[in-house]
Motif scaffolding. Structure first.
Motif, PDB file in Angstrom:
ATOM      1  N   GLN A 163       0.841  -1.205   0.000  1.00 36.66           N
ATOM      2  CA  GLN A 163       0.000   0.000   0.000  1.00 36.66           C
ATOM      3  C   GLN A 163       0.881   1.262   0.000  1.00 36.66           C
ATOM      4  OE1 GLN A 163      -3.535  -0.292   0.348  1.00 36.66           O
ATOM      5  NE2 GLN A 163      -3.813   1.902   0.040  1.00 36.66           N
ATOM      6  N   ARG A 164       1.893   1.282   0.859  1.00 31.07           N
ATOM      7  CA  ARG A 164       2.799   2.437   0.915  1.00 31.07           C
ATOM      8  C   ARG A 164       3.574   2.603  -0.389  1.00 31.07           C
ATOM      9  NH1 ARG A 164       4.195   0.346   6.012  1.00 31.07           N
ATOM     10  NH2 ARG A 164       6.246  -0.254   5.232  1.00 31.07           N
ATOM     11  N   ASP A 165       4.063   1.491  -0.930  1.00 30.51           N
ATOM     12  CA  ASP A 165       4.861   1.571  -2.155  1.00 30.51           C
ATOM     13  C   ASP A 165       4.015   2.051  -3.333  1.00 30.51           C
ATOM     14  OD1 ASP A 165       7.154   0.775  -0.855  1.00 30.51           O
ATOM     15  OD2 ASP A 165       6.927  -1.345  -1.371  1.00 30.51           O
ATOM     16  N   LEU A 166       2.788   1.556  -3.443  1.00 28.06           N
ATOM     17  CA  LEU A 166       1.898   2.008  -4.511  1.00 28.06           C
ATOM     18  C   LEU A 166       1.585   3.497  -4.354  1.00 28.06           C
ATOM     19  CD1 LEU A 166      -0.602  -1.000  -4.684  1.00 28.06           C
ATOM     20  CD2 LEU A 166       0.979  -0.289  -6.495  1.00 28.06           C
ATOM     21  N   THR A 167       1.313   3.911  -3.129  1.00 29.13           N
ATOM     22  CA  THR A 167       0.994   5.318  -2.868  1.00 29.13           C
ATOM     23  C   THR A 167       2.154   6.216  -3.264  1.00 29.13           C
ATOM     24  OG1 THR A 167      -0.498   4.720  -1.052  1.00 29.13           O
ATOM     25  CG2 THR A 167       0.356   6.973  -1.074  1.00 29.13           C
ATOM     26  N   ARG A 168       3.359   5.835  -2.882  1.00 32.68           N
ATOM     27  CA  ARG A 168       4.540   6.640  -3.223  1.00 32.68           C
ATOM     28  C   ARG A 168       4.775   6.674  -4.731  1.00 32.68           C
ATOM     29  NH1 ARG A 168       8.277   4.022   1.522  1.00 32.68           N
ATOM     30  NH2 ARG A 168       7.494   5.286   3.250  1.00 32.68           N
ATOM     31  N   ALA A 169       4.653   5.531  -5.380  1.00 34.59           N
ATOM     32  CA  ALA A 169       4.918   5.463  -6.819  1.00 34.59           C
ATOM     33  C   ALA A 169       3.904   6.284  -7.610  1.00 34.59           C
ATOM     34  CB  ALA A 169       4.903   4.007  -7.279  1.00 34.59           C
ATOM     35  N   PHE A 170       2.626   6.169  -7.281  1.00 38.01           N
ATOM     36  CA  PHE A 170       1.601   6.897  -8.026  1.00 38.01           C
ATOM     37  C   PHE A 170       1.577   8.375  -7.663  1.00 38.01           C
ATOM     38  CE2 PHE A 170       0.154   2.714  -9.168  1.00 38.01           C
ATOM     39  CZ  PHE A 170      -0.446   2.899 -10.411  1.00 38.01           C
ATOM     40  N   ASP A 171       1.981   8.714  -6.447  1.00 40.59           N
ATOM     41  CA  ASP A 171       2.009  10.114  -6.027  1.00 40.59           C
ATOM     42  C   ASP A 171       3.009  10.921  -6.850  1.00 40.59           C
ATOM     43  OD1 ASP A 171       1.225  12.299  -4.438  1.00 40.59           O
ATOM     44  OD2 ASP A 171       2.885  11.985  -3.061  1.00 40.59           O
ATOM     45  N   LYS A 172       4.016  10.247  -7.414  1.00 37.87           N
ATOM     46  CA  LYS A 172       5.017  10.942  -8.238  1.00 37.87           C
ATOM     47  C   LYS A 172       4.482  11.298  -9.622  1.00 37.87           C
ATOM     48  CE  LYS A 172       8.905   8.552  -6.040  1.00 37.87           C
ATOM     49  NZ  LYS A 172      10.002   7.564  -6.230  1.00 37.87           N
ATOM     50  N   LYS A 173       3.421  10.598 -10.058  1.00 40.33           N
ATOM     51  CA  LYS A 173       2.950  10.774 -11.429  1.00 40.33           C
ATOM     52  C   LYS A 173       1.502  11.245 -11.530  1.00 40.33           C
ATOM     53  CE  LYS A 173       6.063   7.077 -12.968  1.00 40.33           C
ATOM     54  NZ  LYS A 173       7.037   7.949 -13.642  1.00 40.33           N
TER      55      LYS A 173
ATOM     56  N   GLY B  47      13.372 -15.232  -2.530  1.00 45.34           N
ATOM     57  CA  GLY B  47      12.006 -14.811  -2.235  1.00 45.34           C
ATOM     58  C   GLY B  47      11.361 -14.056  -3.385  1.00 45.34           C
ATOM     59  N   GLY B  48      10.202 -13.487  -3.097  1.00 45.24           N
ATOM     60  CA  GLY B  48       9.480 -12.729  -4.111  1.00 45.24           C
ATOM     61  C   GLY B  48       8.023 -12.584  -3.732  1.00 45.24           C
ATOM     62  N   ALA B  49       7.235 -12.153  -4.692  1.00 44.07           N
ATOM     63  CA  ALA B  49       5.808 -11.951  -4.445  1.00 44.07           C
ATOM     64  C   ALA B  49       5.043 -12.043  -5.755  1.00 44.07           C
ATOM     65  CB  ALA B  49       5.564 -10.596  -3.783  1.00 44.07           C
TER      66      ALA B  49
ATOM     67  N   ARG C 183       4.085 -12.512 -11.495  1.00 44.37           N
ATOM     68  CA  ARG C 183       4.844 -13.335 -10.542  1.00 44.37           C
ATOM     69  C   ARG C 183       6.273 -12.820 -10.557  1.00 44.37           C
ATOM     70  NH1 ARG C 183       5.223 -18.321  -7.931  1.00 44.37           N
ATOM     71  NH2 ARG C 183       7.305 -19.236  -7.946  1.00 44.37           N
ATOM     72  N   ASP C 184       6.711 -12.272  -9.442  1.00 43.48           N
ATOM     73  CA  ASP C 184       8.043 -11.675  -9.356  1.00 43.48           C
ATOM     74  C   ASP C 184       8.917 -12.552  -8.470  1.00 43.48           C
ATOM     75  OD1 ASP C 184      10.156  -9.995  -9.577  1.00 43.48           O
ATOM     76  OD2 ASP C 184       9.280  -8.334  -8.469  1.00 43.48           O
ATOM     77  N   GLN C 185       9.793 -13.303  -9.102  1.00 39.42           N
ATOM     78  CA  GLN C 185      10.630 -14.279  -8.400  1.00 39.42           C
ATOM     79  C   GLN C 185      12.098 -13.908  -8.548  1.00 39.42           C
ATOM     80  OE1 GLN C 185       9.869 -17.132  -6.515  1.00 39.42           O
ATOM     81  NE2 GLN C 185      12.057 -17.009  -6.101  1.00 39.42           N
ATOM     82  N   THR C 186      12.849 -13.961  -7.457  1.00 38.18           N
ATOM     83  CA  THR C 186      14.289 -13.720  -7.521  1.00 38.18           C
ATOM     84  C   THR C 186      15.026 -15.054  -7.625  1.00 38.18           C
ATOM     85  OG1 THR C 186      14.471 -13.740  -5.116  1.00 38.18           O
ATOM     86  CG2 THR C 186      14.082 -11.602  -6.176  1.00 38.18           C
TER      87      THR C 186
ATOM     88  N   ARG D  38       8.427  -2.638  -4.078  1.00 33.03           N
ATOM     89  CA  ARG D  38       8.850  -1.330  -4.602  1.00 33.03           C
ATOM     90  C   ARG D  38       8.951  -1.354  -6.119  1.00 33.03           C
ATOM     91  NH1 ARG D  38      12.545  -1.976  -0.398  1.00 33.03           N
ATOM     92  NH2 ARG D  38      14.235  -2.399  -1.885  1.00 33.03           N
ATOM     93  N   ARG D  39       9.578  -2.405  -6.640  1.00 29.47           N
ATOM     94  CA  ARG D  39       9.783  -2.498  -8.080  1.00 29.47           C
ATOM     95  C   ARG D  39       8.453  -2.619  -8.820  1.00 29.47           C
ATOM     96  NH1 ARG D  39      13.394  -6.415  -8.100  1.00 29.47           N
ATOM     97  NH2 ARG D  39      11.862  -8.079  -8.212  1.00 29.47           N
TER      98      ARG D  39
END
Length: 199
Positions: A86-96, A142-144, A163-166, A186-187
């Motif tokens: 939620q925080r990462d989405l808010t920060r990313a979209f707040d820039k644009k 890890g990943g998400a 699917r974001d896997q490292t 974040r990514r």
């Protein structure tokens, strides 16, 4: 046969990089389903970030003896990862974009769901089940995973799955329990905001 000069090699490298960039931009996420094309996403000035949901399905009911199955995740950890996204989405979209406090007409709503969480170290739920687990020497890639709906009121514009896997051979030290998942958050948030801005 003509010898290939350094300039020739540089041109090949540039062409290859351009091809990779084009491929990445053509397929920004694992799955993108466009439901409505009436309004380009970039035409929206305001964005509402809906509360992030978590739906791990069977991932939370792992048999600890089966190393191939997902490691269990406590409800506390699920809630914290949702708050992080939620925080990462808010920060990313707040820039644009201008962030709205509620959904509505002319406002693009971002509905995000965490559908998978893979920790870098043994999870708290795993340690509760098996106290013999060696936290210090148990390291994972890890990943998400994410499912996102981009909506205006009741109109679903786009559905996205990722699917974001490292990988353990990426050279990154893994110390924190959710290090890879947090970096993924974040990514993914930055990529999603950029996708909306450019489409």
């Amino acid at each position: 046969m003509a010898l290939k000069t350094p300039k020739h090699h540089a041109l090949i490298a540039i062409a290859f990089a351009a091809a990779l960039t084009a491929s990445a931009s053509a397929r920004p996420f694992d799955e993108v389903s466009n439901k409505s094309a009436e309004n380009p996403l970039a035409s929206y000035q305001s964005v509402y970030i809906a509360p992030v949901q978590v739906d791990l399905g069977d991932d939370v009911r792992r048999d600890i003896r089966d190393l191939r199955s997902p490691r269990p995740v406590t409800e506390i950890d699920q809630g914290r990862r949702a708050e992080r996204l939620q925080r990462d989405l808010t920060r990313a979209f707040d820039k644009k974009f201008t962030l709205a406090e509620a959904p509505g007409e002319g406002i693009l709503t971002v509905e995000a769901t965490l559908t998978g969480l893979r920790s870098t170290r043994p999870t708290l739920a795993e340690l509760d089940v098996n106290s013999q687990t060696d936290f210090g020497n148990s390291i994972y890639a890890g990943g998400a995973d994410y499912a996102v709906r981009l909506i205006e009121e009741d109109d679903v514009l786009v559905e996205i799955e990722e699917r974001d896997q490292t990988f353990l051979n990426d050279g990154r030290p893994r110390i924190g329990l959710w290090q890879d998942a947090d970096r993924s958050s974040r990514r993914f948030s930055s990529r999603l905001a950029r996708y909306v801005k450019n489409n």
